[in-house]
Design an enzyme around this catalytic site. Structure first.
Site, PDB file in Angstrom:
ATOM      1  N   LYS A   5      49.679  86.188  44.770  1.00  0.00           N
ATOM      2  CA  LYS A   5      49.546  86.235  43.323  1.00  0.00           C
ATOM      3  C   LYS A   5      50.859  86.593  42.611  1.00  0.00           C
ATOM      4  CE  LYS A   5      46.556  89.221  41.703  1.00  0.00           C
ATOM      5  NZ  LYS A   5      46.836  90.089  40.546  1.00  0.00           N
TER       6      LYS A   5
ATOM      7  N   ARG B 103      40.648  94.219  34.925  1.00  0.00           N
ATOM      8  CA  ARG B 103      40.133  94.399  36.281  1.00  0.00           C
ATOM      9  C   ARG B 103      38.611  94.382  36.299  1.00  0.00           C
ATOM     10  NH1 ARG B 103      43.365  95.253  40.231  1.00  0.00           N
ATOM     11  NH2 ARG B 103      45.358  96.256  39.920  1.00  0.00           N
TER      12      ARG B 103
ATOM     13  N   ARG C 291      51.653  89.776  60.185  1.00  0.00           N
ATOM     14  CA  ARG C 291      52.915  90.306  59.667  1.00  0.00           C
ATOM     15  C   ARG C 291      53.421  91.448  60.539  1.00  0.00           C
ATOM     16  NH1 ARG C 291      53.102  90.405  53.477  1.00  0.00           N
ATOM     17  NH2 ARG C 291      53.137  92.636  53.797  1.00  0.00           N
TER      18      ARG C 291
ATOM     19  N   ARG D 209      52.024  97.246  59.903  1.00  0.00           N
ATOM     20  CA  ARG D 209      51.644  98.275  58.926  1.00  0.00           C
ATOM     21  C   ARG D 209      50.124  98.434  58.940  1.00  0.00           C
ATOM     22  NH1 ARG D 209      53.318  96.131  53.514  1.00  0.00           N
ATOM     23  NH2 ARG D 209      51.887  97.793  52.959  1.00  0.00           N
TER      24      ARG D 209
ATOM     25  N   ARG E  56      39.721  95.318  52.387  1.00  0.00           N
ATOM     26  CA  ARG E  56      40.320  95.117  51.061  1.00  0.00           C
ATOM     27  C   ARG E  56      39.749  93.870  50.395  1.00  0.00           C
ATOM     28  NH1 ARG E  56      46.314  94.766  52.419  1.00  0.00           N
ATOM     29  NH2 ARG E  56      46.644  94.271  50.249  1.00  0.00           N
TER      30      ARG E  56
END
Ligand SMILES: [Zn+2]
Length: 218
Positions: A13, A88, A127, A160, A171
């Site tokens: 985004k 939001r 990642r 991470r 999430r």
């Protein structure tokens, strides 16, 4: 073009926001930027927000709303804007209506970046971040020459916590639950445009611009 951009973590985004804003010659306004500007500028709202953030609390809607109101009243938004991170929830969507109404304008369109959850998990959980220089590699798409070692600085790579598959899934779930009512709200008003956010950054930008162009004069 008065535009709101929504999309889940992993949809790219932030990157798309920049390219879209640049293409239409409008400022990209993210709540993160607004917070930082108010805090570093030492405004009353910034000091108030900092109090909550320092205590580890969420900044209340009233404070965020007031910052967004100030920002949208600045002169660079006359030709439009791209809002990222606001609203939001449905209550903030009504607040945005009120802010824009007071400015004598209306929201044009809401662009929703659609992603396949499995693909987001694959993207993010692949990642690997360098402990030394912070560079982010990817086990599939952007591999270093030697496994687990940064090509740039020789540092050790690690995953991470944010990028662990279970964290990413969580999430995405939270995002879906929180954002679904907002998406429905704008869909009900016929202000929602959805695009597929899979593919290269360039492909997605092209799709976004094509979908938004009909609203460019709105
Ligand atoms: Zn490195």
């Amino acid at each position: 073009m008065r535009l709101v951009l929504v999309g889940p973590p992993g949809a790219g985004k932030g990157t798309q926001a920049e390219f879209i804003a640049e293409n239409f010659g409008i400022p990209k306004i993210s709540t993160g930027d607004i917070f930082r500007a108010n805090v570093s500028g030492g405004t009353d709202l910034g000091r108030l927000a900092k109090k909550y953030m320092d205590a580890g609390d969420l900044v209340p809607d009233e404070v965020t709303n007031a910052m967004v109101r100030d920002r949208l009243a600045e002169s660079d938004t006359v030709a439009g804007f791209l809002l990222d991170g606001f609203p939001r929830n449905v209550s903030q969507a009504y607040e945005l209506d009120g802010i824009l109404g007071d400015l004598g304008v209306a929201l044009g369109v809401v662009l929703d970046l659609n992603v396949d959850n499995d693909e987001v998990v694959r993207r993010l959980s692949g990642r690997r971040t360098c402990k030394k220089c912070g560079h982010v590699w990817h086990v599939e798409y952007d591999k270093p020459d030697a496994d687990g070692v940064c090509d740039r600085c020789g540092g050790e790579l690690y995953q991470r916590d944010d990028d662990r598959p279970e964290t990413v899934r969580h999430r995405l779930e939270v995002y879906g639950q929180q954002t679904a009512p907002l998406i429905e709200f704008y869909a009900g008003r016929k202000q929602l445009v959805e695009i597929d956010a899979l593919g290269t950054v360039e492909d997605v930008t092209e799709r976004a611009i094509a979908a938004l162009t009909p609203f460019a004069d709105a």
